[in-house]
Design a protein around this motif. Structure first.
Motif, PDB file in Angstrom:
ATOM      1  N   ALA A 148      -1.742   3.789  -0.052  1.00  0.00           N
ATOM      2  CA  ALA A 148      -2.864   3.396   1.093  1.00  0.00           C
ATOM      3  C   ALA A 148      -2.703   1.789   1.578  1.00  0.00           C
ATOM      4  CB  ALA A 148      -4.265   2.499   0.306  1.00  0.00           C
ATOM      5  N   VAL A 149      -1.750   0.777   0.864  1.00  0.00           N
ATOM      6  CA  VAL A 149      -0.940  -0.039   1.649  1.00  0.00           C
ATOM      7  C   VAL A 149       0.157  -0.081   2.825  1.00  0.00           C
ATOM      8  CG1 VAL A 149       0.992  -1.129   1.524  1.00  0.00           C
ATOM      9  CG2 VAL A 149      -0.483  -1.282  -0.926  1.00  0.00           C
ATOM     10  N   ALA A 150       0.740   1.583   2.565  1.00  0.00           N
ATOM     11  CA  ALA A 150       1.692   1.742   3.487  1.00  0.00           C
ATOM     12  C   ALA A 150       0.563   2.333   4.636  1.00  0.00           C
ATOM     13  CB  ALA A 150       2.180   3.131   3.212  1.00  0.00           C
ATOM     14  N   ALA A 151      -0.566   2.746   4.671  1.00  0.00           N
ATOM     15  CA  ALA A 151      -0.901   3.599   5.512  1.00  0.00           C
ATOM     16  C   ALA A 151      -1.751   2.046   6.180  1.00  0.00           C
ATOM     17  CB  ALA A 151      -2.744   4.042   4.918  1.00  0.00           C
TER      18      ALA A 151
ATOM     19  N   ARG B 133      -1.522  -0.875  11.630  1.00  0.00           N
ATOM     20  CA  ARG B 133      -1.747  -2.032  12.368  1.00  0.00           C
ATOM     21  C   ARG B 133       0.318  -1.700  13.567  1.00  0.00           C
ATOM     22  NH1 ARG B 133      -4.540  -2.685   7.941  1.00  0.00           N
ATOM     23  NH2 ARG B 133      -5.952  -4.130   8.336  1.00  0.00           N
ATOM     24  N   GLY B 134       0.440  -0.598  13.474  1.00  0.00           N
ATOM     25  CA  GLY B 134       1.485  -0.792  14.266  1.00  0.00           C
ATOM     26  C   GLY B 134       3.261  -1.470  13.317  1.00  0.00           C
TER      27      GLY B 134
ATOM     28  N   ASN C 201       8.923   2.465  -1.959  1.00  0.00           N
ATOM     29  CA  ASN C 201       9.441   3.096  -3.297  1.00  0.00           C
ATOM     30  C   ASN C 201       8.692   2.501  -4.234  1.00  0.00           C
ATOM     31  OD1 ASN C 201      11.105   4.895  -4.199  1.00  0.00           O
ATOM     32  ND2 ASN C 201      12.153   3.451  -5.061  1.00  0.00           N
ATOM     33  N   MET C 202       8.444   3.279  -4.923  1.00  0.00           N
ATOM     34  CA  MET C 202       7.266   3.144  -6.682  1.00  0.00           C
ATOM     35  C   MET C 202       6.673   2.305  -5.959  1.00  0.00           C
ATOM     36  SD  MET C 202      10.107   4.457  -9.302  1.00  0.00           S
ATOM     37  CE  MET C 202      11.517   5.556  -9.390  1.00  0.00           C
ATOM     38  N   ASN C 203       6.402   0.561  -7.086  1.00  0.00           N
ATOM     39  CA  ASN C 203       5.398   0.034  -6.521  1.00  0.00           C
ATOM     40  C   ASN C 203       6.260  -1.359  -5.814  1.00  0.00           C
ATOM     41  OD1 ASN C 203       7.423  -1.284  -8.526  1.00  0.00           O
ATOM     42  ND2 ASN C 203       6.064  -2.281  -9.114  1.00  0.00           N
ATOM     43  N   ARG C 204       6.851  -0.921  -4.866  1.00  0.00           N
ATOM     44  CA  ARG C 204       7.378  -1.502  -3.778  1.00  0.00           C
ATOM     45  C   ARG C 204       7.461  -1.020  -2.617  1.00  0.00           C
ATOM     46  NH1 ARG C 204      10.959  -0.082  -7.738  1.00  0.00           N
ATOM     47  NH2 ARG C 204      11.653   0.920  -6.399  1.00  0.00           N
ATOM     48  N   VAL C 205       6.827  -3.010  -1.614  1.00  0.00           N
ATOM     49  CA  VAL C 205       7.353  -2.580  -0.303  1.00  0.00           C
ATOM     50  C   VAL C 205       8.539  -3.281   0.551  1.00  0.00           C
ATOM     51  CG1 VAL C 205       6.505  -3.145   1.940  1.00  0.00           C
ATOM     52  CG2 VAL C 205       5.029  -2.777   0.494  1.00  0.00           C
TER      53      VAL C 205
ATOM     54  N   ASP D 191       0.792  -9.389   5.619  1.00  0.00           N
ATOM     55  CA  ASP D 191      -0.374 -10.095   5.447  1.00  0.00           C
ATOM     56  C   ASP D 191      -1.224  -9.184   4.984  1.00  0.00           C
ATOM     57  OD1 ASP D 191      -1.511 -12.598   4.160  1.00  0.00           O
ATOM     58  OD2 ASP D 191      -1.312 -13.903   5.947  1.00  0.00           O
ATOM     59  N   GLN D 192      -1.925  -8.703   6.208  1.00  0.00           N
ATOM     60  CA  GLN D 192      -3.840  -7.793   6.254  1.00  0.00           C
ATOM     61  C   GLN D 192      -3.574  -7.181   5.168  1.00  0.00           C
ATOM     62  OE1 GLN D 192      -4.363  -7.383  10.522  1.00  0.00           O
ATOM     63  NE2 GLN D 192      -2.988  -9.049  11.154  1.00  0.00           N
ATOM     64  N   ALA D 193      -1.560  -6.239   5.322  1.00  0.00           N
ATOM     65  CA  ALA D 193      -2.235  -5.160   4.341  1.00  0.00           C
ATOM     66  C   ALA D 193      -1.917  -5.941   2.926  1.00  0.00           C
ATOM     67  CB  ALA D 193      -0.561  -4.217   5.222  1.00  0.00           C
ATOM     68  N   LEU D 194      -1.328  -6.211   2.710  1.00  0.00           N
ATOM     69  CA  LEU D 194      -1.550  -6.351   1.057  1.00  0.00           C
ATOM     70  C   LEU D 194      -2.748  -6.734   0.637  1.00  0.00           C
ATOM     71  CD1 LEU D 194       1.562  -8.377   0.715  1.00  0.00           C
ATOM     72  CD2 LEU D 194       1.316  -6.806   0.399  1.00  0.00           C
TER      73      LEU D 194
END
Length: 445
Positions: free
Chosen positions: A393-396, A401-402, A408-412, A433-436
């Motif tokens: 969901a975070v990656a999406a 937003r471009g 990977n695992m629990n990291r961005v 900031d928005q994705a987090l």
């Protein structure tokens, strides 16, 4: 071709790596330039992944493209037993930016082959069989490299080649040594390495292999003094030190090679990725004079049809020259010190899901947690399926937003090209900031 034609042919005929084929839908990419790529609808993505952390010089750098075109018009290929100007120039330029005493280059087609050959060289040079490698590591997917890899990607290939022993490297945030600070983590990690050597028999060990800064497994920057300590242990027992700089080298950490930050000289350095940003496949091993001497009158028993391929080496020459002319290494260092590092620190104060941020240059990780007090990861170790949903969901949220992230695992991981402009880095951080906010919804502590 249209996007649908590309997608249809891909689904019909391409087997994708590390994927369940019927559960993926690869995005067709139409083009790229600088720090951006775009799909067939024209949607642009700011690349915070550098593809696979390899597009260090950015997309379509005109000097590198021109060098490939010029070389293709003049000499497309020649076998490794001949000398050619592109290979000779590339070797010289790589040796010039390597630590003193590493003056010889063996070229491969990529990082995994570089690891395979570096280990072979170490075994032949020392006459010993064992190699120590860290658990939190990735060294490639060929038979030997995947055995040396410590992370779960090796499991499906086991049982694997003999002679590899894994050990724990430093990682204070999730210390295997119950350390309370960087100094304790360093000292206890070094003692653990000594203990591992003791029970394995140091006289049986050819090399200690480590990623100078651990990449895919968390952007783990070693505490000051750790690499120096490993170097001392190697010297004490006649063991070679192999620095895997496939991901960390060529500007990624704000240095030509990450070992430069700590003033450590390995016996062998493996490289790939950033040497020419993957414009044409290329990797290799930089050898110390002592290791090179082992093959002065005795043949080195290894080779590759495309070792030192002219098109690849021409692109490396142009890339290294551009790095010098445009000050790209210094730019990457400043981008980390002045923009990415401070920007991620601000995100950590704003988002309860951020457990830790760490990194150098353009090589950073945000570790996401459900509970800062317990440090419970946002998703479990090696999670898949529904268990991995929060990170998906975070990656999406980033992609919507471009921004194209690396997760990977629990990291961005924040790993844009070394040429990324300050305003582009700030744009990406604003999207993060928005994705987090998505990650924050899963916080329980």
């Amino acid at each position: 071709m249209t996007a649908e034609e590309v997608r249809s042919l891909d689904r019909a005929h391409v087997l994708h790596s590390w994927s369940a084929q019927d559960l993926i839908d690869p995005l067709p990419i139409a083009g790229a330039e600088g720090s951006y790529f775009w799909d067939y609808s024209g949607k642009r993505y700011l690349d915070f992944s550098s593809q696979l952390v390899n597009v260090n010089i950015g997309y379509q750098h005109p000097k590198v493209v021109a060098a490939i075109q010029e070389q293709a018009a003049r000499l497309t290929t020649i076998q490794p037993s001949f000398a050619n100007d592109a290979r000779s120039q590339a070797a010289r330029l790589i040796a010039e930016v390597a630590p003193n005493g590493l003056d010889t280059v063996f070229f491969t087609n990529g990082g995994a082959e570089a690891i395979e050959n570096a280990v072979r060289m170490a075994r032949l040079h020392t006459g010993r069989g064992k190699v120590l490698a860290a658990y939190r590591s990735y060294h490639g997917a060929t038979a030997g490299a995947i055995t040396l890899t410590g992370d779960p990607r090796r499991w499906a290939s086991e049982p694997s080649a003999p002679g590899v022993v894994h050990f724990w490297g430093p990682y204070l945030y999730r210390s295997a040594f119950h350390a309370e600070d960087e100094e304790q983590e360093r000292d206890r990690a070094l003692q653990h390495l000594r203990d591992t050597l003791m029970v394995e028999g140091p006289h049986t060990v050819a090399a200690i292999l480590l990623e100078t800064v651990v990449g895919t497994n968390g952007i783990l920057v070693p505490p000051d003094g750790y690499l120096q300590g490993v170097r001392e242990i190697c010297d004490e027992h006649g063991i070679l030190l192999i620095a895997d700089e496939v991901m960390a080298g060529f500007g990624r950490c704000g240095e030509w090679f990450a070992v430069d930050r700590w003033g450590v000289t390995p016996d062998l350095i493996t490289f790939a990725k950033g040497v020419n940003s993957g414009y044409v496949p290329l990797g290799g091993v930089v050898l110390s004079d002592a290791v090179r001497a082992s093959f002065a009158t005795t043949p080195y028993p290894g080779g590759l049809t495309y070792s030192g391929h002219p098109l690849a080496c021409a692109s490396a020459v142009a890339s290294i020259q551009a790095f010098h002319e445009e000050g790209i290494v210094g730019h990457a260092r400043r981008l980390g010190e002045e923009v990415i590092g401070p920007g991620l620190a601000k995100l950590a104060t704003r988002h309860a899901s951020v457990g830790e941020v760490r990194g150098l240059g353009v090589f950073w990780a945000i570790e996401l947690v459900r509970d800062r007090a317990t440090r419970e990861p946002l998703v479990p170790f090696n999670a898949g399926g529904e268990a991995a949903a929060p990170m998906v969901a975070v990656a999406a949220a980033c992609k919507e937003r471009g921004l194209w992230p690396m997760t990977n695992m629990n990291r961005v991981h924040v790993v844009p090209p070394c040429t990324t402009r300050r305003d582009e880095a700030e744009e990406g951080l604003a999207i993060l900031d928005q994705a987090l906010e998505v990650a924050d919804r899963f916080v329980v502590g």
